[in-house]
Design an enzyme around this catalytic site. Structure first.
Site, PDB file in Angstrom:
ATOM      1  N   ARG A  40      29.671 -83.499  79.029  1.00  0.00           N
ATOM      2  CA  ARG A  40      29.179 -82.503  78.309  1.00  0.00           C
ATOM      3  C   ARG A  40      28.146 -81.643  79.169  1.00  0.00           C
ATOM      4  NH1 ARG A  40      33.026 -82.334  75.947  1.00  0.00           N
ATOM      5  NH2 ARG A  40      33.467 -82.779  73.787  1.00  0.00           N
ATOM      6  N   HIS A  56      36.463 -76.157  81.772  1.00  0.00           N
ATOM      7  CA  HIS A  56      36.393 -77.109  80.784  1.00  0.00           C
ATOM      8  C   HIS A  56      38.317 -77.463  80.546  1.00  0.00           C
ATOM      9  CE1 HIS A  56      34.535 -78.940  76.845  1.00  0.00           C
ATOM     10  NE2 HIS A  56      35.650 -79.838  77.376  1.00  0.00           N
TER      11      HIS A  56
END
Lengths: 308, 308
Positions: free
Chosen positions: A224, A272
């Site tokens: 993250r 991502h």
């Protein structure tokens, strides 16, 4: 059985996958403002807005369409006693292992330098380092972290793995706690963060901790974005203490146009994509979990106080 | 025992390594014009000039400091009955496996596209393909090719391997001959050449053969440069039939400044670093081979008529 699906980006893919997986269920796709009088038994969702749980008051369980549950558990409208399930090892671990393998080899085998040499038309071989001098430190030893540790170890690199609670992974030096983190940082030429976003991981990798990496250290972030203090990373890359970084996740995504990392030749940016959810395998797990719940059993739910 | 060492680039490294490995032997380093009256029993060499074998007429065996023996067997001064040994699996197979793994993941996981996107400040995720749609074809199944095939298969890719004589490698669809090559080319999304330079491999990968690759095919060359018709590769990259190439070896090295591949964003150039010789492990093998020869036995020498 009534199942409600929500995914801001891929609603159609998920809704039709859930319909196929539960042919006898009434499956609907949630749109903010809709379905006020239709209360579902189960929700299969990704990053719903707060209104979702204000409306859906009859849910028996919630299935997250991914591993990261940070945006979900941060919703105040999420009832404390509603069980939340995240995906557990449905193929993302292979995606992440391949991603980290690529990043590790990129720096270990000097492909970052050769890329630069190519643009300078420079033919300059570098000696290949010993893998024993390239310890890989992995933060997070869940299903994904464990798979990454095993893949990296299979390639012949020493591996240290850090987790909140002490774990055992074959071929991996497992540590935990503040001291364990300290040891991992000082020993790791390559630092791989696979940590979830929680209050205790927020900006865990900052000026103080990243400075502990040996000279020439490298960061790979597949977890993250907010685990990294990105300004500190920038300073350490600029000073040369750190050699490079491969970043798949950011606090704000997409990464804004003005961010200096786009043009930083020491940073590899990916949008991502390290470990997306394989929808078909995810559904297999959700089908099995719901079958258990319907029989009165409870599969392993997340711990909302820990945030994963 | 007298041992003569020659290496145009790394003479000191090799000479001192041979001295350490044979503490009781008389070890010398050959310089063109020197050593006229000193005739060695064994030679440990890399790309010697023709004069080497004109002078050294008492050699019992020659040890090549690498796997590729093409420049050696092309010397007319090399006596036909002098046994030549090449290095056989002394660590280069791991180097090559890592090199090919990196190149394979580079294209399979769209890192070539993400590199371009980064320079355009573009956040654009791509769906991850099925590995079953990315068959890897490996040309050459010697010690190195076999190790690469096993590494790629371990990652989950289907593998077809081609060799002159039919071989058996677990998990690999092994083929041989012209028909086998044809099959491999038509099926392989990624073509890996690990072939030696011989009359029968010269420009084996040309316009006709490379065109057989499926649309979007990729070439990784870790073998020898002259196996590829580089103009044909250029044409197929330009037309878009081929997606990209990762090239470690070229007919003329270093690659000349004027070569268009330096600036071709579809081509990744590395300066012949895929699988260098690990000197210490190489010496272990040479020590063992010489011990056998001194006992009257003969380890497996190369076949000069085949060129490897």
């Amino acid at each position: 059985m009534k199942i409600l699906v929500y995914n801001r980006k891929n609603s159609e893919v998920w809704t039709s996958a859930v319909r196929n997986a539960f042919p006898d269920a009434d499956v609907r796709h949630w749109v903010e403002g809709d379905c006020h009088d239709w209360l579902a038994d189960y929700a299969v969702i990704w990053q719903p807005p707060a209104a979702f749980f204000q409306q859906q008051t009859q849910l028996k369980a919630v299935f997250n369409q991914g591993v990261g549950v940070d945006s979900l558990v941060s919703l105040e409208s999420l009832p404390a006693d509603l069980p939340v399930f995240k995906l557990r090892g449905v193929g993302m671990e292979e995606y992440m292992s391949d991603y980290v393998t690529y990043g590790l080899l990129h720096f270990y085998r000097d492909f970052d330098l050769y890329r630069q040499h190519q643009s300078d038309k420079q033919w300059q071989p570098h000696r290949i380092a010993q893998k024993s001098d390239w310890t890989v430190g992995i933060l997070g030893l869940g299903v994904i972290g464990k798979a990454v540790a095993e893949a990296v170890s299979h390639l012949g690199f020493p591996v240290i793995g850090w987790s909140r609670s002490e774990k055992t992974v074959q071929g991996v030096n497992c540590v935990s706690g503040k001291e364990g983190l300290d040891h991992l940082l000082r020993e790791s030429r390559v630092l791989v963060s696979l940590l979830p976003s929680t209050p205790s991981t927020h900006k865990l990798l900052n000026q103080e901790t990243l400075t502990k990496l040996p000279e020439g250290g490298v960061l790979i972030n597949g977890g993250r974005g907010d685990v990294i203090d990105i300004e500190a990373l920038q300073v350490l890359l600029k000073s040369g203490h750190m050699r490079g970084a491969m970043l798949d996740v950011f606090e704000k995504e997409p990464l804004e146009d003005s961010h200096p990392f786009w043009n930083n030749s020491k940073v590899m940016i990916t949008p991502h994509i390290a470990a997306p959810t394989p929808v078909a395998q995810a559904l297999e797990q959700i089908v099995a979990d719901i079958a258990l719940i319907e029989q009165g059993e409870m599969p392993p739910a997340i711990d909302k106080s820990l945030g994963y």
